[in-house]
Scaffold this active site. Sequence first.
Site, PDB file in Angstrom:
ATOM      1  N   GLU A 183      -6.682  -8.709   3.398  1.00  0.00           N
ATOM      2  CA  GLU A 183      -6.387  -9.722   4.421  1.00  0.00           C
ATOM      3  C   GLU A 183      -7.686 -10.277   5.011  1.00  0.00           C
ATOM      4  O   GLU A 183      -7.817 -11.486   5.244  1.00  0.00           O
ATOM      5  CB  GLU A 183      -5.525  -9.110   5.541  1.00  0.00           C
ATOM      6  CG  GLU A 183      -5.107 -10.148   6.567  1.00  0.00           C
ATOM      7  CD  GLU A 183      -4.391  -9.531   7.760  1.00  0.00           C
ATOM      8  OE1 GLU A 183      -3.519  -8.663   7.550  1.00  0.00           O
ATOM      9  OE2 GLU A 183      -4.721  -9.910   8.893  1.00  0.00           O
ATOM     10  N   HIS A 214       0.843  -1.207   0.000  1.00  0.00           N
ATOM     11  CA  HIS A 214       0.000   0.000   0.000  1.00  0.00           C
ATOM     12  C   HIS A 214       0.872   1.248   0.000  1.00  0.00           C
ATOM     13  O   HIS A 214       0.870   2.044   0.940  1.00  0.00           O
ATOM     14  CB  HIS A 214      -0.953  -0.007   1.196  1.00  0.00           C
ATOM     15  CG  HIS A 214      -2.075  -0.981   1.019  1.00  0.00           C
ATOM     16  ND1 HIS A 214      -2.763  -1.523   2.058  1.00  0.00           N
ATOM     17  CD2 HIS A 214      -2.625  -1.514  -0.103  1.00  0.00           C
ATOM     18  CE1 HIS A 214      -3.675  -2.363   1.592  1.00  0.00           C
ATOM     19  NE2 HIS A 214      -3.601  -2.375   0.292  1.00  0.00           N
ATOM     20  N   HIS A 268      -0.820  -9.972   2.002  1.00  0.00           N
ATOM     21  CA  HIS A 268      -2.128 -10.030   2.666  1.00  0.00           C
ATOM     22  C   HIS A 268      -2.821 -11.391   2.549  1.00  0.00           C
ATOM     23  O   HIS A 268      -3.746 -11.672   3.293  1.00  0.00           O
ATOM     24  CB  HIS A 268      -3.098  -9.024   2.036  1.00  0.00           C
ATOM     25  CG  HIS A 268      -2.699  -7.596   2.225  1.00  0.00           C
ATOM     26  ND1 HIS A 268      -2.227  -7.118   3.416  1.00  0.00           N
ATOM     27  CD2 HIS A 268      -2.731  -6.544   1.379  1.00  0.00           C
ATOM     28  CE1 HIS A 268      -1.972  -5.822   3.278  1.00  0.00           C
ATOM     29  NE2 HIS A 268      -2.262  -5.447   2.054  1.00  0.00           N
ATOM     30  N   SER A 300      -2.827   2.542   3.293  1.00  0.00           N
ATOM     31  CA  SER A 300      -2.171   1.613   4.214  1.00  0.00           C
ATOM     32  C   SER A 300      -2.815   1.668   5.599  1.00  0.00           C
ATOM     33  O   SER A 300      -2.868   2.715   6.238  1.00  0.00           O
ATOM     34  CB  SER A 300      -0.687   1.966   4.311  1.00  0.00           C
ATOM     35  OG  SER A 300      -0.122   1.322   5.431  1.00  0.00           O
ATOM     36  N   SER A 301      -3.267   0.501   6.045  1.00  0.00           N
ATOM     37  CA  SER A 301      -3.931   0.406   7.343  1.00  0.00           C
ATOM     38  C   SER A 301      -2.929   0.655   8.485  1.00  0.00           C
ATOM     39  O   SER A 301      -3.204   1.399   9.430  1.00  0.00           O
ATOM     40  CB  SER A 301      -4.549  -0.988   7.429  1.00  0.00           C
ATOM     41  OG  SER A 301      -5.007  -1.268   8.673  1.00  0.00           O
ATOM     42  N   ASN A 302      -1.739   0.048   8.394  1.00  0.00           N
ATOM     43  CA  ASN A 302      -0.776   0.231   9.494  1.00  0.00           C
ATOM     44  C   ASN A 302      -0.202   1.643   9.506  1.00  0.00           C
ATOM     45  O   ASN A 302       0.192   2.149  10.547  1.00  0.00           O
ATOM     46  CB  ASN A 302       0.295  -0.870   9.486  1.00  0.00           C
ATOM     47  CG  ASN A 302       1.429  -0.605   8.542  1.00  0.00           C
ATOM     48  OD1 ASN A 302       2.396   0.029   8.897  1.00  0.00           O
ATOM     49  ND2 ASN A 302       1.308  -1.100   7.322  1.00  0.00           N
ATOM     50  N   CYS A 339       0.015  -8.370  14.413  1.00  0.00           N
ATOM     51  CA  CYS A 339       1.416  -8.635  14.092  1.00  0.00           C
ATOM     52  C   CYS A 339       2.323  -7.727  14.923  1.00  0.00           C
ATOM     53  O   CYS A 339       2.133  -6.511  14.937  1.00  0.00           O
ATOM     54  CB  CYS A 339       1.652  -8.404  12.609  1.00  0.00           C
ATOM     55  SG  CYS A 339       3.375  -8.583  12.174  1.00  0.00           S
ATOM     56  N   THR A 350      -4.114  -8.416  11.245  1.00  0.00           N
ATOM     57  CA  THR A 350      -2.751  -8.292  11.800  1.00  0.00           C
ATOM     58  C   THR A 350      -2.305  -6.852  12.051  1.00  0.00           C
ATOM     59  O   THR A 350      -1.385  -6.620  12.831  1.00  0.00           O
ATOM     60  CB  THR A 350      -1.719  -8.955  10.865  1.00  0.00           C
ATOM     61  OG1 THR A 350      -1.861  -8.383   9.569  1.00  0.00           O
ATOM     62  CG2 THR A 350      -1.900 -10.448  10.790  1.00  0.00           C
ATOM     63  N   HIS A 365     -10.879  -5.151   3.139  1.00  0.00           N
ATOM     64  CA  HIS A 365      -9.415  -5.215   3.109  1.00  0.00           C
ATOM     65  C   HIS A 365      -9.024  -6.630   2.657  1.00  0.00           C
ATOM     66  O   HIS A 365      -9.651  -7.609   3.064  1.00  0.00           O
ATOM     67  CB  HIS A 365      -8.858  -4.916   4.506  1.00  0.00           C
ATOM     68  CG  HIS A 365      -7.354  -4.809   4.535  1.00  0.00           C
ATOM     69  ND1 HIS A 365      -6.522  -5.900   4.441  1.00  0.00           N
ATOM     70  CD2 HIS A 365      -6.537  -3.726   4.625  1.00  0.00           C
ATOM     71  CE1 HIS A 365      -5.262  -5.486   4.480  1.00  0.00           C
ATOM     72  NE2 HIS A 365      -5.243  -4.171   4.588  1.00  0.00           N
TER      73      HIS A 365
HETATM   74  S1  SF4 Z   1       2.809  -6.341   9.049  1.00  0.00           S
HETATM   75 FE1  SF4 Z   1       3.245  -8.381   9.881  1.00  0.00          FE
HETATM   76  S2  SF4 Z   1       1.633  -9.671   9.012  1.00  0.00           S
HETATM   77 FE2  SF4 Z   1       1.682  -7.820   7.783  1.00  0.00          FE
HETATM   78  S3  SF4 Z   1       3.074  -8.317   6.096  1.00  0.00           S
HETATM   79 FE3  SF4 Z   1       4.299  -7.324   7.694  1.00  0.00          FE
HETATM   80  S4  SF4 Z   1       5.151  -9.050   8.882  1.00  0.00           S
HETATM   81 FE4  SF4 Z   1       3.428  -9.840   7.689  1.00  0.00          FE
END
Ligand code: SF4
Length: 284
Positions: free
Chosen positions: A130, A40, A74, A224-226, A196, A166, A128
């Site tokens: 994943e 992303h 994902h 991007s979610s993270n 994660c 995650t 999403h």
């Molecule tokens: S954030 Fe964690 S689960 Fe997602 S791709 Fe990276 S290592 Fe894998």
Amino acid sequence: MIVEIDQKSGFCFGVLNAIGKAEETLATEAVLYSLGQIVHNELEVKRLQETGLITISHKEFFQLKDCKVLIRAHGEPPSTYEYAAKNNITLIDATCPVVLKLQQRVKTSAEKMRSENGQVVIFGHLGHAEITGLVGQTNNEAIVIEHSADLKKIDPTRPVVVFSQTTKSVDEFKKLTENIQSQSPNGVMKAHDTICRQVSNRVPHLQKFATRFDVVIFVGGQRSSNAKVLFDVCKKSNERSYFVSSPEDLRADWFSGIETVGVCGATSTPQWLMEKIAGKIDEI
Ligand code: SF4
């Protein structure tokens, strides 16, 4: 002005693995299809596109045959593998090992819940990739909870097993499981925090990093979610944190009269992009 790039920001091993597999395949193939954006981050996608990686949608995938397709970190639901097997599509499977393990756990729980009249609940964003891959492990029976308003989808009289996407926040997952439990105080609920640690372990580090600078520039993709989760962490620690996706998003007035700038990013942010942005800040 001092500009420092956070050494712990940038690609996680899941994304590095997917990009490595794409580059390895493209060393001998002119074209490789990627089912959805490989990462992303729009600029990294553009860089890989120039080497032959073509991003396709699921609708386009289900019209293909006789070719190679990359499955990104994902993961995908079983229907993708079934279609590929029937249509001579070679899959370059870059599903992250963390996601793969989660898919297996969700599948096993779904089988158990089916025999116990229970429910599989997954905390994450509907739509999403994943989540689509995880819900696919349950014959599309899992309940996806995005907001507290979705809690009414859960039947409080039946057993519940809860998993998380995650990249969700640990605190929000904790709150959600407390809400599910309070909805049914005598009910059976099992919660699996499957967030994660590549994301959650960055939270305490970024909290400290963000307080060390006058201004923080967080580099991330809009989808991007993270990146959203980690940017919120910076913003809470330092009000003068700004989200950018490319050097063009920088604004000169953010840096007026300040002495130090910290540049950081998500697990989907390439190192080269943080360096380019740090270089542009230096020129301001
Ligand atoms: S954030 Fe964690 S689960 Fe997602 S791709 Fe990276 S290592 Fe894998």
